[in-house]
Design a protein around this motif. Structure first.
Motif, PDB file in Angstrom:
ATOM      1  N   ASN A 130     -18.412   3.443 -21.299  1.00 44.13           N
ATOM      2  CA  ASN A 130     -17.907   3.520 -19.654  1.00 44.13           C
ATOM      3  C   ASN A 130     -17.309   4.989 -19.423  1.00 44.13           C
ATOM      4  O   ASN A 130     -17.064   5.675 -20.421  1.00 44.13           O
ATOM      5  N   ARG A 131     -17.542   5.214 -18.130  1.00 41.35           N
ATOM      6  CA  ARG A 131     -17.051   6.664 -17.618  1.00 41.35           C
ATOM      7  C   ARG A 131     -15.781   6.758 -17.848  1.00 41.35           C
ATOM      8  O   ARG A 131     -14.847   5.819 -17.862  1.00 41.35           O
ATOM      9  N   TYR A 132     -15.443   7.974 -18.246  1.00 41.89           N
ATOM     10  CA  TYR A 132     -13.966   8.243 -18.486  1.00 41.89           C
ATOM     11  C   TYR A 132     -13.596   9.493 -17.671  1.00 41.89           C
ATOM     12  O   TYR A 132     -14.313  10.772 -17.767  1.00 41.89           O
ATOM     13  N   GLY A 133     -12.356   9.781 -17.397  1.00 38.22           N
ATOM     14  CA  GLY A 133     -11.777  10.673 -16.512  1.00 38.22           C
ATOM     15  C   GLY A 133     -11.631  12.058 -17.078  1.00 38.22           C
ATOM     16  O   GLY A 133     -11.222  12.057 -18.357  1.00 38.22           O
ATOM     17  N   VAL A 134     -12.001  13.056 -16.279  1.00 40.27           N
ATOM     18  CA  VAL A 134     -11.965  14.527 -16.982  1.00 40.27           C
ATOM     19  C   VAL A 134     -11.229  15.278 -16.008  1.00 40.27           C
ATOM     20  O   VAL A 134     -11.337  15.099 -14.839  1.00 40.27           O
ATOM     21  N   PRO A 135     -10.585  16.542 -16.191  1.00 37.64           N
ATOM     22  CA  PRO A 135     -10.019  17.375 -15.159  1.00 37.64           C
ATOM     23  C   PRO A 135     -10.985  18.422 -14.506  1.00 37.64           C
ATOM     24  O   PRO A 135     -10.543  19.411 -14.054  1.00 37.64           O
ATOM     25  N   TRP A 136     -12.024  17.940 -14.187  1.00 37.18           N
ATOM     26  CA  TRP A 136     -13.071  18.790 -13.488  1.00 37.18           C
ATOM     27  C   TRP A 136     -13.920  17.813 -12.576  1.00 37.18           C
ATOM     28  O   TRP A 136     -13.915  16.515 -13.007  1.00 37.18           O
ATOM     29  N   SER A 137     -14.646  17.961 -11.755  1.00 38.59           N
ATOM     30  CA  SER A 137     -15.404  17.406 -10.768  1.00 38.59           C
ATOM     31  C   SER A 137     -16.989  17.450 -10.927  1.00 38.59           C
ATOM     32  O   SER A 137     -17.460  18.225 -11.652  1.00 38.59           O
ATOM     33  N   ARG A 138     -17.487  16.199 -10.768  1.00 46.02           N
ATOM     34  CA  ARG A 138     -19.097  16.119 -10.816  1.00 46.02           C
ATOM     35  C   ARG A 138     -19.621  17.397 -10.124  1.00 46.02           C
ATOM     36  O   ARG A 138     -19.053  17.390  -8.922  1.00 46.02           O
ATOM     37  N   GLY A 139     -20.686  17.994 -10.527  1.00 42.53           N
ATOM     38  CA  GLY A 139     -21.024  19.208  -9.858  1.00 42.53           C
ATOM     39  C   GLY A 139     -20.640  20.728 -10.191  1.00 42.53           C
ATOM     40  O   GLY A 139     -21.056  21.379 -10.009  1.00 42.53           O
ATOM     41  N   ASP A 140     -19.657  20.587 -10.881  1.00 39.48           N
ATOM     42  CA  ASP A 140     -18.920  21.834 -11.560  1.00 39.48           C
ATOM     43  C   ASP A 140     -19.736  22.166 -12.712  1.00 39.48           C
ATOM     44  O   ASP A 140     -20.447  21.435 -13.400  1.00 39.48           O
ATOM     45  N   SER A 141     -19.831  23.545 -13.005  1.00 37.15           N
ATOM     46  CA  SER A 141     -20.694  23.950 -14.199  1.00 37.15           C
ATOM     47  C   SER A 141     -19.799  23.900 -15.260  1.00 37.15           C
ATOM     48  O   SER A 141     -18.608  24.281 -15.475  1.00 37.15           O
ATOM     49  N   VAL A 142     -20.115  22.864 -16.254  1.00 37.38           N
ATOM     50  CA  VAL A 142     -19.273  22.546 -17.552  1.00 37.38           C
ATOM     51  C   VAL A 142     -20.071  22.842 -19.068  1.00 37.38           C
ATOM     52  O   VAL A 142     -21.169  22.409 -18.870  1.00 37.38           O
ATOM     53  N   ARG A 143     -19.279  23.424 -19.790  1.00 42.73           N
ATOM     54  CA  ARG A 143     -19.886  23.466 -21.319  1.00 42.73           C
ATOM     55  C   ARG A 143     -18.810  22.971 -21.933  1.00 42.73           C
ATOM     56  O   ARG A 143     -17.826  23.401 -22.039  1.00 42.73           O
ATOM     57  N   VAL A 144     -19.288  22.338 -22.938  1.00 46.14           N
ATOM     58  CA  VAL A 144     -18.143  21.412 -23.926  1.00 46.14           C
ATOM     59  C   VAL A 144     -18.736  21.828 -25.327  1.00 46.14           C
ATOM     60  O   VAL A 144     -19.888  21.913 -25.809  1.00 46.14           O
ATOM     61  N   ALA A 145     -17.661  22.270 -26.108  1.00 40.88           N
ATOM     62  CA  ALA A 145     -17.923  22.596 -27.357  1.00 40.88           C
ATOM     63  C   ALA A 145     -16.970  21.976 -28.596  1.00 40.88           C
ATOM     64  O   ALA A 145     -15.579  21.861 -28.149  1.00 40.88           O
ATOM     65  N   PHE A 146     -17.091  21.488 -29.448  1.00 43.02           N
ATOM     66  CA  PHE A 146     -16.190  20.910 -30.392  1.00 43.02           C
ATOM     67  C   PHE A 146     -16.448  21.923 -32.021  1.00 43.02           C
ATOM     68  O   PHE A 146     -17.402  22.163 -32.326  1.00 43.02           O
ATOM     69  N   ASP A 147     -15.441  21.676 -32.698  1.00 44.18           N
ATOM     70  CA  ASP A 147     -15.392  22.285 -34.043  1.00 44.18           C
ATOM     71  C   ASP A 147     -16.248  21.224 -34.824  1.00 44.18           C
ATOM     72  O   ASP A 147     -15.997  20.061 -34.984  1.00 44.18           O
TER      73      ASP A 147
END
Length: 645
Positions: A554-571
């Motif tokens: 299911n969709r989960y909330g994040v502190p940015w908006s759809r359409g933002d340029s987002v990069r995600v990285a994890f250890d």
């Protein structure tokens, strides 16, 4: 929102005392490189000894008045289009021509301003100036053959008359003129090989076959004057071929080696028998106009090097540039070299990795990997030799073997056992073009590789490989996520099938995508408290969560908006520790795989970010950029403040 001390204390307990010194003010810091890796053309000014002009892959032009000791940005010929070659007018030295991916341009003020020369609406690889009539120009284009101007570039007409109609659609890499007979021209063209004109480009005759048995392409030409014209050409397979009768017949001079293309050819201006060639494995030299060759280059890195002569002046200077080299100069025919690239250009970094403790970071730049100690800004070591076969597609470190790194190119997997100082082929008998390559963090013998043909697993360090069940499943995997508490649990994001999961270490996989959109999954992370809870991040920056091992999402909330340029990285070694960079400006941290986010930093990075990497052990985020190298942000002090430690 729960306190970070509850959610993330485990992350710091795993890596005590590993935080590097941070700046007084939390900010993105330039790491000092990798610099000067995007050089594409170098021109020595024939009328001003020591003056250099450099064209970058970004279309920018830099100038140096002192042989490369200092540099100044002069202009931009094009926007993000490569500068292939710079050519100075022999009669009017203020006039410089630029052959670029966006066409041909001319400057009348030594590269400070530019005007476009309309040539067939295509890219231009090379420009030749007739030494007896500088208003006569020849242009080798990308896909439209050879064009000629007799009025200094104001107007152009095609010069593709030939018995072979393919010349009109050929890409022409090099054009030469016999200075004693300016009506005699030679060119290297795709589909035709070496061609010759005896009437100033009006008609052309094919002299060689374009492709050899190995499919090599002729891209560089050299001519020796005096008597009967002697010629030499180099190929992208490493071969050099010589003619002693003006191209009527040819003799192999150097046999092509695997992945050892010729990048440049030129002769010493006072001794035309002394020839220098750049190759994918460094510099070679011939003292008899190509009859025999020997390795040279002294301490020049043994990676792809393009060599060009400096302008007229004493002493004679050779400049070498390329990925892994930057720009270096030699005044002793290549025996010794000095750096000539301080504050010059940058690099495009699309891939990064760190070793588990975060002591070293490796950046993939084109066809090489460069390494830096994370605490030593500006100290990127030259690229080590051994990686061949084209652009690096993946780079990773081995968590079980200190100092061991892996890189893939279209031709195979390469391993370094000395922190990137040198590389060797790592996998034999794997008949695929690899993309991703990873070593299991806790199963020492287990390796994983992906390709267009799907995923393959080895249980004996790469000696043998099997394709897991279901067989022939061609999942296009974007990354692997290993559970730190369950060696058999691995998740993979894909570009075509959502998320896939294995619970037996990689032998059988199943889809886990109910509720996920049919879009690329950039990262899959794990909850720090509940190993049945996963998070998946799409290429659009959306987050999806599952509580039941991937069965339903299911969709989960994040502190940015759809359409933002987002990069995600994890250890990689702690997949609940995650960062995100939003719009090149806002950096967030989650200690819980993505359920809770904390703002860390709000500062615009002065470059376009195309890669993001996170090392939890050192609490350091790395941003790889377009043309500007690597930036870092050490957020350990901010995390400790939030923890209240």
């Amino acid at each position: 929102m729960q306190r970070l001390s509850i959610l993330g204390a485990a992350a710091f307990a795993l890596f005590p005392g590993c935080l590097p010194p941070a700046s007084t003010v939390l900010q993105w810091e330039y790491t000092g490189g990798p610099a000067a890796q995007n050089i594409a053309a170098v021109l020595g000014d024939d009328r001003s000894p020591g003056t250099l002009y450099v064209g970058l892959t970004s279309g920018e032009i830099y100038g140096s008045p002192n042989g490369g000791t200092t540099w100044q940005r002069l202009s931009a010929v094009t926007h993000r289009r490569c500068v292939y070659r710079l050519v100075q007018d022999p009669e009017f030295p203020d006039k410089v021509y630029a052959a670029t991916e966006a066409g041909a341009f001319v400057s009348t003020d030594r590269c400070r301003t530019w005007s476009s020369l309309a040539i067939a609406g295509t890219g231009v690889r090379t420009i030749l100036i007739d030494p007896w009539s500088p208003l006569t120009l020849y242009a080798g284009t990308q896909g439209k053959g050879i064009w000629k101007s007799t009025d200094g570039g104001a107007t152009w007409g095609n010069a593709n008359a030939s018995s072979d109609a393919r010349l009109g659609s050929a890409e022409v890499y090099d054009i030469l003129v016999d200075v004693d007979r300016p009506s005699l021209l030679y060119a290297a063209a795709t589909a035709l090989g070496i061609i010759r004109s005896t009437d100033g480009g009006t008609t052309w005759q094919t002299l060689t076959e374009e492709f050899s048995a190995t499919g090599s392409r002729t891209t560089h030409l050299l001519m020796r004057r005096g008597g009967v014209t002697m010629l030499m050409y180099g190929t992208n397979a490493g071969s050099i071929v010589k003619s002693v009768n003006g191209g009527d017949s040819w003799i192999p001079s150097r046999n092509g080696l695997e992945s050892d293309r010729i990048t440049s050819l030129f002769a010493h201006p006072q001794n035309e028998d002394l020839v220098f060639a750049g190759t994918e494995r460094g510099m070679i030299v011939s003292s008899d106009f190509g009859t025999s060759w020997s390795a040279a280059g002294g301490d020049l890195p043994k990676v792809a090097a393009t060599l060009v002569p400096g302008g007229r002046g004493v002493p004679f200077t050779i400049y070498a540039f390329g990925n892994g080299i930057g720009l270096k100069s030699s005044t002793d025919n290549g025996a010794t070299w000095r750096a000539a690239d301080a504050s010059l250009g940058g690099s495009t970094v699309r891939l990064m990795t760190t070793d588990p403790p975060g002591i070293r970071i490796a950046a993939a730049v084109g066809t090489v990997c460069l390494v830096s100690l994370t605490g030593a800004a500006g100290r990127w070591q030259p690229a080590g030799p051994g990686i061949t076969g084209g652009a690096v597609k993946w780079v990773s470190s081995d968590p079980q073997l200190p100092g061991v790194m892996y890189a893939t190119t279209p031709s195979g997997v390469f391993q370094s056992t000395d922190n990137g100082a040198s590389w060797n082929p790592a996998v034999k008998g794997l008949r695929i073009s690899p993309i991703l390559f990873e070593a299991h963090p806790s199963i020492k013998t287990r390796l994983y590789v992906t390709s267009e043909q799907g995923l393959f697993v080895s249980t004996d360090r790469g000696n043998t490989w099997t394709q897991p069940r279901p067989l022939n499943a061609r999942w296009q995997i974007t990354g692997l996520t290993f559970s730190p508490t369950n060696a058999g649990l691995i998740l993979a994001g894909t570009s075509n099938s959502g998320v896939i999961v294995t619970r037996d270490g990689g032998f059988s996989w199943e889809l886990a995508r109910y509720g996920l959109p049919a879009t690329e999954i950039r990262a899959v992370t794990l909850d720090d408290k509940d190993q049945d809870t996963y998070y998946a991040f799409t290429a659009e920056g959306e987050c999806y969560r599952t509580f039941n091992k991937g069965l339903e999402w299911n969709r989960y909330g994040v502190p940015w908006s759809r359409g933002d340029s987002v990069r995600v990285a994890f250890d990689r070694f702690l997949p609940s520790s995650v960062i995100s960079l939003v719009n090149n400006r806002e950096l967030y941290y989650s200690p819980s795989g993505g359920s809770t986010w904390f703002p860390m930093l709000k500062q615009l990075i002065a470059a376009e970010v195309i890669a993001l990497h996170w090392n939890a052990a050192s609490s350091t985020a790395y941003a790889g950029t377009l043309d500007k190298g690597v930036f870092r942000a050490v957020i350990g002090s901010k995390l400790l403040d939030i923890l209240g430690e």
